[in-house]
Design an enzyme around this catalytic site. Structure first.
Site, PDB file in Angstrom:
ATOM      1  N   TYR A 135       0.808  -1.219   0.000  1.00 36.21           N
ATOM      2  CA  TYR A 135       0.000   0.000   0.000  1.00 36.21           C
ATOM      3  C   TYR A 135       0.843   1.271   0.000  1.00 36.21           C
ATOM      4  O   TYR A 135       0.311   2.365  -0.206  1.00 36.21           O
ATOM      5  CB  TYR A 135      -0.963  -0.002   1.196  1.00 36.21           C
ATOM      6  CG  TYR A 135      -2.211  -0.803   0.924  1.00 36.21           C
ATOM      7  CD1 TYR A 135      -3.115  -0.389  -0.058  1.00 36.21           C
ATOM      8  CD2 TYR A 135      -2.474  -1.972   1.611  1.00 36.21           C
ATOM      9  CE1 TYR A 135      -4.252  -1.131  -0.332  1.00 36.21           C
ATOM     10  CE2 TYR A 135      -3.612  -2.724   1.343  1.00 36.21           C
ATOM     11  CZ  TYR A 135      -4.501  -2.290   0.372  1.00 36.21           C
ATOM     12  OH  TYR A 135      -5.615  -3.018   0.090  1.00 36.21           O
ATOM     13  N   ASP A 191      -6.754 -34.453   4.941  1.00 32.82           N
ATOM     14  CA  ASP A 191      -7.702 -35.158   4.075  1.00 32.82           C
ATOM     15  C   ASP A 191      -6.963 -36.172   3.211  1.00 32.82           C
ATOM     16  O   ASP A 191      -5.808 -35.960   2.825  1.00 32.82           O
ATOM     17  CB  ASP A 191      -8.421 -34.170   3.164  1.00 32.82           C
ATOM     18  CG  ASP A 191      -9.377 -33.256   3.917  1.00 32.82           C
ATOM     19  OD1 ASP A 191      -9.847 -33.650   4.996  1.00 32.82           O
ATOM     20  OD2 ASP A 191      -9.643 -32.137   3.418  1.00 32.82           O
TER      21      ASP A 191
END
Length: 342
Positions: free
Chosen positions: A133, A223
């Site tokens: 920024y 998973d």
């Protein structure tokens, strides 16, 4: 009775810990000592880069920056005690100041180098978000800043955490653990949640710190799909992009607790809880099977090949199809009790 049950529950883990400690002793001579680099040395390395640019300009030559190629497997070697690490003679990418295709990146690198120099010199810190920024028109995207900070870390041969540029943490930690930050802040890990997702550098540093400090066995519960396997491999062996910092980020002692592809067959997980592999999954799985570390991890390789043959994947939550509390009441206790990891 409860004491004897707990002792029996963790007996296999105690055996694993003893073996891991034995391995640490055997590899002690091979361990690479991570030396702290002083702020003065970091400033000197940045000054040398700028001196090279000024020297080129004084000779009426276009300045060029050479960045190690962090995206090529050709630059990577594998050491079972460390993981994936960048080879000393790795190829480089040249960023020229007189080329239209690279002049913007040349300017972006100099802008971030200047910001890092000020931060180190003043002993202050900033986030990568703040740097973006500061000049969003130049950087265009946050991803550009993230990548260049890693490029600079690799170019200067300085750990990213020593550049005084911080990343917003994405990982989470939970458990019977508390520790003190350098500023004296006490962090209680019992009040947060478990880690999830692709590990960022801070999460990997934390797991490595736990291993270095406590030498406790570290298990991965992910998973049963190629993405979960990738996450686990990054913790254990590292990544190509951060291979230059492998010695401080990888934890080669990580064990795969579950969810294993073989568990899906052994436990007879209902078929409607299984998910067919997509083409993207199959591509990721094939890529994993070609990784250099799989040759030293035959049990992991067998599990991945089983998934390749079955063409199905499953989330940890698929165990709920057996029973709502199956994961916590049966699966994990028995895994830990009988050494059901690979």
């Amino acid at each position: 009775m409860m004491g004897s049950f707990i002792a029996e529950l963790y007996s296999e883990i105690d055996k694993l810990r003893a073996q891991l400690l034995h391995n640490v002793e055997l590899m002690s001579d091979r361990q690479w000592m991570i030396e702290e680099i002083s702020d003065r040395e970091i400033l000197t390395r940045i000054e040398n880069v700028i001196l090279g640019i000024v020297t080129s300009l004084s000779k009426d030559e276009a300045p060029v920056l050479a960045l190690p190629n962090r995206s090529s497997w050709a630059n990577i070697s594998f050491d079972s005690a460390v993981g994936l690490q960048m080879s000393s003679g790795s190829s480089v990418t040249t960023i020229r100041s007189d080329c239209s295709s690279s002049i913007t990146k040349f300017a972006q690198i100099l802008k971030i180098l200047a910001a890092i120099y000020r931060l180190v010199q003043s002993n202050s810190y900033s986030t990568k978000r703040d740097i973006y920024y500061n000049n969003p028109q130049l950087f265009v995207s946050q991803r550009t800043v993230d990548s260049i900070v890693d490029d600079i870390s690799c170019m200067l041969k300085v750990p990213r955490r020593s550049l005084h540029v911080l990343a917003s943490s994405k990982g989470l930690i939970s458990g019977d653990l508390s520790y003190l930050e350098e500023d004296g802040t006490r962090v209680d890990c019992r009040s947060s949640s478990a880690g999830k997702g692709m590990p960022d550098v801070n999460s990997r540093l934390m797991v490595r710190k736990l291993w270095d400090t406590l030498h406790i066995p570290i298990f991965a519960l992910v998973d049963a799909d190629p993405h979960g396997m990738e996450i686990m491999c990054v913790y254990k062996y590292g990544s190509v992009a951060m291979s230059f910092e492998a010695h401080s980020l990888t934890v080669p002692s990580v064990m795969w607790l579950g969810l294993l592809p073989s568990d899906l067959q052994r436990l007879r997980v209902p078929e409607d809880a299984l998910i067919p592999l997509t083409k993207r999954d199959q591509s990721k799985l094939n890529s994993l099977l070609e990784r250099p570390y799989l040759s030293s991890q035959s049990d992991w390789q067998k599990e991945m090949e089983l998934m390749q043959q079955s063409k199905v994947k499953a989330e940890i939550q698929s165990l709920d199809a057996i029973a709502p509390d199956f994961l916590t009441s049966i699966y994990l206790p028995n895994k830990l009790r009988y050494g059901g990891w690979v």
